[in-house]
Motif scaffolding. Structure first.
Motif, PDB file in Angstrom:
ATOM      1  N   ASP A   1     -16.798  20.299  35.578  1.00  0.00           N
ATOM      2  CA  ASP A   1     -17.150  19.125  35.912  1.00  0.00           C
ATOM      3  C   ASP A   1     -17.450  18.670  37.326  1.00  0.00           C
TER       4      ASP A   1
ATOM      5  N   GLN B   1     -20.289  17.780  39.948  1.00  0.00           N
ATOM      6  CA  GLN B   1     -20.372  16.510  40.953  1.00  0.00           C
ATOM      7  C   GLN B   1     -20.671  17.030  42.322  1.00  0.00           C
TER       8      GLN B   1
ATOM      9  N   GLN C   1     -24.371  16.917  42.138  1.00  0.00           N
ATOM     10  CA  GLN C   1     -25.046  15.483  42.315  1.00  0.00           C
ATOM     11  C   GLN C   1     -24.837  15.198  43.720  1.00  0.00           C
ATOM     12  N   ARG C   2     -23.673  15.338  44.384  1.00  0.00           N
ATOM     13  CA  ARG C   2     -23.798  14.807  45.830  1.00  0.00           C
ATOM     14  C   ARG C   2     -24.664  15.524  46.567  1.00  0.00           C
TER      15      ARG C   2
ATOM     16  N   SER D   1     -28.257  12.628  43.999  1.00  0.00           N
ATOM     17  CA  SER D   1     -28.454  11.970  42.704  1.00  0.00           C
ATOM     18  C   SER D   1     -27.468  11.065  42.382  1.00  0.00           C
ATOM     19  N   PRO D   2     -27.632   9.740  41.724  1.00  0.00           N
ATOM     20  CA  PRO D   2     -26.861   8.918  41.590  1.00  0.00           C
ATOM     21  C   PRO D   2     -25.290   9.278  41.138  1.00  0.00           C
ATOM     22  N   GLY D   3     -25.374  10.266  40.370  1.00  0.00           N
ATOM     23  CA  GLY D   3     -24.119  10.944  39.961  1.00  0.00           C
ATOM     24  C   GLY D   3     -23.084  10.369  39.123  1.00  0.00           C
ATOM     25  N   ASP D   4     -23.606   9.863  37.938  1.00  0.00           N
ATOM     26  CA  ASP D   4     -22.662   9.184  37.105  1.00  0.00           C
ATOM     27  C   ASP D   4     -22.174  10.142  36.148  1.00  0.00           C
ATOM     28  N   ASP D   5     -20.874   9.676  35.745  1.00  0.00           N
ATOM     29  CA  ASP D   5     -20.104  10.532  34.854  1.00  0.00           C
ATOM     30  C   ASP D   5     -21.103  10.977  33.431  1.00  0.00           C
ATOM     31  N   GLY D   6     -21.871   9.804  33.018  1.00  0.00           N
ATOM     32  CA  GLY D   6     -22.488  10.219  31.848  1.00  0.00           C
ATOM     33  C   GLY D   6     -23.605  11.263  32.007  1.00  0.00           C
ATOM     34  N   GLU D   7     -24.235  11.516  33.174  1.00  0.00           N
ATOM     35  CA  GLU D   7     -25.028  12.581  33.290  1.00  0.00           C
ATOM     36  C   GLU D   7     -24.366  13.925  33.202  1.00  0.00           C
ATOM     37  N   ARG D   8     -23.241  14.205  33.863  1.00  0.00           N
ATOM     38  CA  ARG D   8     -22.408  15.319  33.672  1.00  0.00           C
ATOM     39  C   ARG D   8     -22.043  15.575  32.317  1.00  0.00           C
TER      40      ARG D   8
END
Ligand code: ADP
Ligand code: ADP
Length: 222
Positions: free
Chosen positions: A93, A97, A100-101, A105-112
């Protein structure tokens, strides 16, 4: 609409080595193209040029109409290097993350969570990279390449460490991406791998395109 990836007359020299001597290639949205060739043929170099890591000596490379390496091109491109390495201390995870940074990218938990599920790593989301098999790390690498919903995904030998179940998972994932209109370029030195999933195969040898067509076209003698 513009091709997701268009490569025209690309050449690349590294000092005296000519890695690419005029390669032409197109990948349309929703198309899965295999780039096939022996080791040293220039596949990785072409992929690095497409994702903006390497500058071509000559020729034109565009991603959805934007010059390769531009911010607009990078924003819609996902990439998995052949010899990628994630920090051993990071969990699955955390690796996502981090990317994502980097990708802003907006980097939401849902995407991961969704990406980990798509590569079969939901159960392993808190496992550290150093405790994962090579195959698991490769699947994590594929998840990383899908961050930010890229329109073009460049995968350099993405199944080399996978067992048959892992390969099947990746094959299904690629078919799913195609269904979503994503363009995929898959580098491989194995004909069997690309002919199973790809709509189109381009074969390169010593930096030059030597054949291009659908898998049945290429299997036909002559
Ligand atoms: P493939 O991915 O098909 O195995 P590569 O693109 O990695 O092929 O390599 C193509 C050729 O370019 C090889 O001869 C390789 O040694 C050379 N090459 C690739 N990258 C570099 C580099 N950074 N410096 C010098 N030579 C390179
Ligand atoms: P993959 O299908 O990703 O290639 P393997 O077949 O290598 O994975 O491993 C099968 C399972 O064994 C994995 O899902 C994982 O749970 C476990 N495993 C493999 N290697 C390790 C390791 N080094 N540390 C902990 N668990 C491992």
């Amino acid at each position: 609409t513009a091709p997701a990836l268009s490569v025209a007359g690309v050449r690349k020299r590294f000092g005296r080595t000519s890695a690419l001597n005029g390669v032409d290639l197109e990948v349309q949205p929703g198309q899965l193209v295999g780039l096939l060739g022996p080791n040293g043929a220039g596949k990785s170099t072409l992929t690095k040029i497409a994702c903006g890591l390497v500058r071509p000596s000559d020729g034109a490379v565009r991603i959805a109409g934007h010059p390769a390496g531009s911010a607009a091109a990078r924003a819609v491109t996902g990439y998995l290097a052949e010899l990628f390495r994630f920090p051993g201390w990071a969990s699955a995870d955390e690796v996502l993350q981090l990317h994502q940074r980097l990708a802003r990218s907006p980097g939401d938990d849902g995407e991961r969570a969704e990406l980990l599920a798509r590569v079969g790593l939901s159960e392993a989301r808190h496992r550290r990279v150093e405790e994962m098999s090579k195959g698991m790390q490769q699947r994590l690498g594929i998840a990383q390449a899908l961050i930010g919903s890229p329109r073009l995904v460049l995968l350099d030998e993405p199944t080399s460490a996978l067992d048959p179940a892992g390969r099947r998972l990746v094959r299904d994932l690629l078919v799913d991406l195609r269904g979503r209109g994503v363009a995929v370029l898959l580098n491989s030195h194995l004909l069997g791998e690309v002919e199973q999933v790809c709509d189109h195969v381009t074969i390169i040898a010593r930096g030059t395109t030597v054949a291009s067509g659908t898998p049945p076209d290429l299997a036909r003698p002559g």
